[in-house]
Design a protein around this motif. Structure first.
Motif, PDB file in Angstrom:
ATOM      1  N   ILE A 298      14.726  -6.568   6.898  1.00 23.38           N
ATOM      2  CA  ILE A 298      15.196  -5.836   8.089  1.00 23.38           C
ATOM      3  C   ILE A 298      15.246  -4.336   7.795  1.00 23.38           C
ATOM      4  N   SER A 299      15.613  -3.966   6.564  1.00 20.04           N
ATOM      5  CA  SER A 299      15.625  -2.534   6.204  1.00 20.04           C
ATOM      6  C   SER A 299      14.231  -1.938   6.398  1.00 20.04           C
ATOM      7  N   LYS A 300      13.228  -2.681   5.951  1.00 24.72           N
ATOM      8  CA  LYS A 300      11.846  -2.213   6.066  1.00 24.72           C
ATOM      9  C   LYS A 300      11.457  -2.045   7.537  1.00 24.72           C
ATOM     10  N   ARG A 301      11.793  -3.048   8.337  1.00 21.08           N
ATOM     11  CA  ARG A 301      11.496  -2.991   9.774  1.00 21.08           C
ATOM     12  C   ARG A 301      12.198  -1.802  10.439  1.00 21.08           C
ATOM     13  N   GLN A 302      13.326  -1.405   9.878  1.00 18.87           N
ATOM     14  CA  GLN A 302      14.071  -0.275  10.456  1.00 18.87           C
ATOM     15  C   GLN A 302      13.635   1.057   9.849  1.00 18.87           C
ATOM     16  N   ASN A 303      12.557   1.001   9.073  1.00 18.22           N
ATOM     17  CA  ASN A 303      11.990   2.245   8.553  1.00 18.22           C
ATOM     18  C   ASN A 303      12.693   2.859   7.360  1.00 18.22           C
ATOM     19  N   PHE A 304      13.555   2.078   6.698  1.00 18.32           N
ATOM     20  CA  PHE A 304      14.194   2.611   5.493  1.00 18.32           C
ATOM     21  C   PHE A 304      13.215   2.517   4.327  1.00 18.32           C
ATOM     22  N   PRO A 305      13.195   3.534   3.477  1.00 18.54           N
ATOM     23  CA  PRO A 305      12.274   3.489   2.335  1.00 18.54           C
ATOM     24  C   PRO A 305      12.703   2.467   1.285  1.00 18.54           C
ATOM     25  N   ARG A 306      13.953   2.055   1.315  1.00 16.33           N
ATOM     26  CA  ARG A 306      14.401   1.009   0.381  1.00 16.33           C
ATOM     27  C   ARG A 306      15.453   0.151   1.070  1.00 16.33           C
ATOM     28  N   SER A 307      15.750  -0.975   0.438  1.00 10.60           N
ATOM     29  CA  SER A 307      16.706  -1.902   1.041  1.00 10.60           C
ATOM     30  C   SER A 307      18.094  -1.272   1.124  1.00 10.60           C
ATOM     31  N   ARG A 308      18.814  -1.565   2.204  1.00 13.22           N
ATOM     32  CA  ARG A 308      20.201  -1.101   2.325  1.00 13.22           C
ATOM     33  C   ARG A 308      21.127  -1.865   1.389  1.00 13.22           C
TER      34      ARG A 308
END
Ligand code: PNW
Length: 494
Positions: A298-308
């Motif tokens: 989900i982090s990736k889908r939300q455009n974060f460069p790494r996991s939350r």
């Protein structure tokens, strides 16, 4: 030496008085009954005798409007001054142990161990001596949510440095009280204070859901592991004590028999209990794989460069895995889980990561807390799940209880305890769950966090309007004293 856990460790089922139908329900001889409280909720004396400010002092003072009845824990039940009366009540109940917490800022006013408040040490020493004089064993929680404000100013549990400060604090406790206490809990309910405190509206009220809650959890797990290892290295040989952690686990029942709801319920269990239990109690350690997978994705889908969800080093995984001599379990209620079919929202959220929608059945009996419905069968299921997931760990129920409106005639509390103890008895005797003690929350009414004094969990009622915070036994105190003294459920109780 008397200790809660040394009793537990020589616990054997030979002591169990197994019952046939219609016979008396009795717990094993070695099984222990206790009562619990927490420092901020009962002590009061928030700024006397050298105590520093905690995040709950700061939060309730600066945001009284956020607390349901606009009260705070400044005085609470005034147990700082009335602890002898509290111990008298425990003697009347006949409980074998008392679970209480130490206020970090009462011991270390600025959070750091360079300055120790001797009056704080004295207070807990007097309490421990009083307990010993009454033959009541202590079970001590190091952290029940009242972080020194000075450490919150550095980011609190989201700052990795806090793990070392927690170790320093724990060392002060082992040095000061280790000859009187040999069963310790590092944390009370990391899920609650990370999810509600850093992800929501409990102190410090960070409401960084899906982000700060994970940072908090990560550092709590590191801090817990470090304290466990430090105790083993520096104190275990001389003090011979035991160190555990208290986790909260409401039972998560699938809302339907569909595969997707069954799966959703299992994912929720992993997010709620597994988040903290898997790194410590599983054979592999680390976060539950399903949690890792969902948050990474989900982090990736939300455009974060790494996991939350932060990552442990392999040394940290090893350090944390197996870092508990026993599990403290808080259990109050049950939820139903449906799969959440909504699209992933762009902003981080623990609830989205978890992917389940929680509800409760309207027909389940109510308490005075919106979240707490009476569902005793969920207790037995929760215990069996823990047994299967973590190789039947030694478990102490460190909290179970119900809130009701003020009043001494609390037959509904008697029914709650009776129902949950029957479920527990089945889990122990029929299912062989390794539960060695039960703690009622709470000995007396107390400051119920964001609900103020409006929700009352006590076996003893506190009159907050009286100057000496008069305590009066409720009907349930009489019931619980029978349980604690006979280790059997009374056959009839009116
Ligand atoms: C616990 N739930 O919190 C805390 O350890 C106590 O300090 C508190 O007074 C007590 O329960 C009663 O609330 C919980 O939603 C809060 O399942 C919420 C839940 C469980 C425990």
């Amino acid at each position: 030496m008397d200790s809660v856990l040394s009793y537990f460790l020589c616990f054997a089922f030979i002591g169990a008085r197994v019952t046939a139908e219609n016979e008396k329900i009795c717990f094993p001889n070695k099984f222990l009954f206790g009562v619990a409280t927490a420092a901020y909720q009962i002590e009061g004396a928030w700024n006397v005798s050298g105590k520093g400010e905690s995040i709950w002092d700061r939060y309730t003072h600066s945001h009284p409007e956020r607390v349901f009845d606009h009260h705070n824990g400044d005085t609470a039940a005034d147990s700082y001054h009335l602890f002898k009366r509290d111990v008298d009540m425990m003697e009347q109940l006949g409980v074998q142990f008392y679970r209480f917490s130490v206020s970090w800022p009462r011991i270390l006013p600025n959070g750091l161990s360079n300055e120790i408040n001797e009056d704080g040490i004295k207070y807990y020493t007097l309490l421990l001596d009083e307990l010993k004089a009454h033959n009541i064993m202590p079970l001590v929680t190091m952290y029940h949510w009242d972080l020194p404000q000075s450490l919150q100013d550095l980011g609190g549990w989201t700052n990795p440095i806090i793990a070392d400060y927690f170790v320093d604090y724990a060392r002060v406790l082992f040095e000061a009280f280790g000859d009187k206490v040999d069963t310790w809990l590092t944390f009370n309910e990391p899920f609650s204070f990370c999810f509600d405190g850093y992800g929501g509206y409990d102190a410090p009220g960070a409401h960084g859901s899906g982000f700060e809650d994970y940072l908090c959890g990560h550092n709590v797990l590191r801090a817990h592991g470090k304290v466990y290892r430090m105790y083993q290295q520096e104190f275990a040989e001389t003090q011979k004590g035991h160190v555990g952690i208290t986790l909260d686990f409401a039972w998560q029942e699938p809302a339907t028999t569909s595969d997707e709801d069954q799966h959703a319920a299992e994912v929720v269990r992993q997010f709620f209990l597994g988040w903290f239990a898997h790194p410590i109690f599983s054979e592999t350690g680390d976060y539950p794989p399903i949690m890792r997978k969902r948050i990474d994705y989900i982090s990736k889908r939300q455009n974060f460069p790494r996991s939350r969800l932060p990552t442990f080093t392999s040394d940290e995984i090893r350090m944390i895995r197996g870092s508990a001599d026993f599990l403290g379990l808080n259990h109050y209620t049950t939820y139903l889980v449906k799969r959440n079919r909504n699209k992933i929202a762009p902003q981080p959220s623990f609830m989205t990561d978890m992917g389940g929608i929680l509800s409760q059945k309207p027909e389940w009996p109510k308490s005075n807390s919106t979240w707490l419905k009476v569902v005793p069968w969920g207790f037995r299921k929760a215990l069996n799940w823990v047994k299967a997931a973590y190789n039947n760990p030694i478990t102490i129920i460190t909290e179970n209880g119900i809130s009701l409106e003020p009043g001494l005639q609390d037959s509904r509390r008697v029914n709650y305890i009776d129902g949950y103890l029957r479920a527990l008895h089945n889990a122990i005797i029929k299912d062989k769950c390794n539960v060695v003690g039960y703690t009622y929350w709470s000995l007396l009414d107390n400051f119920e966090w964001m609900r103020g004094f409006s929700e009352r969990f006590g076996l003893y009622e506190v009159n907050y309007d009286s100057t000496n915070k008069t305590r009066t036994a409720r009907i349930s105190a009489g019931y619980y004293s029978k349980v604690a003294q006979t280790k059997c459920l009374p056959v009839s109780w009116v």
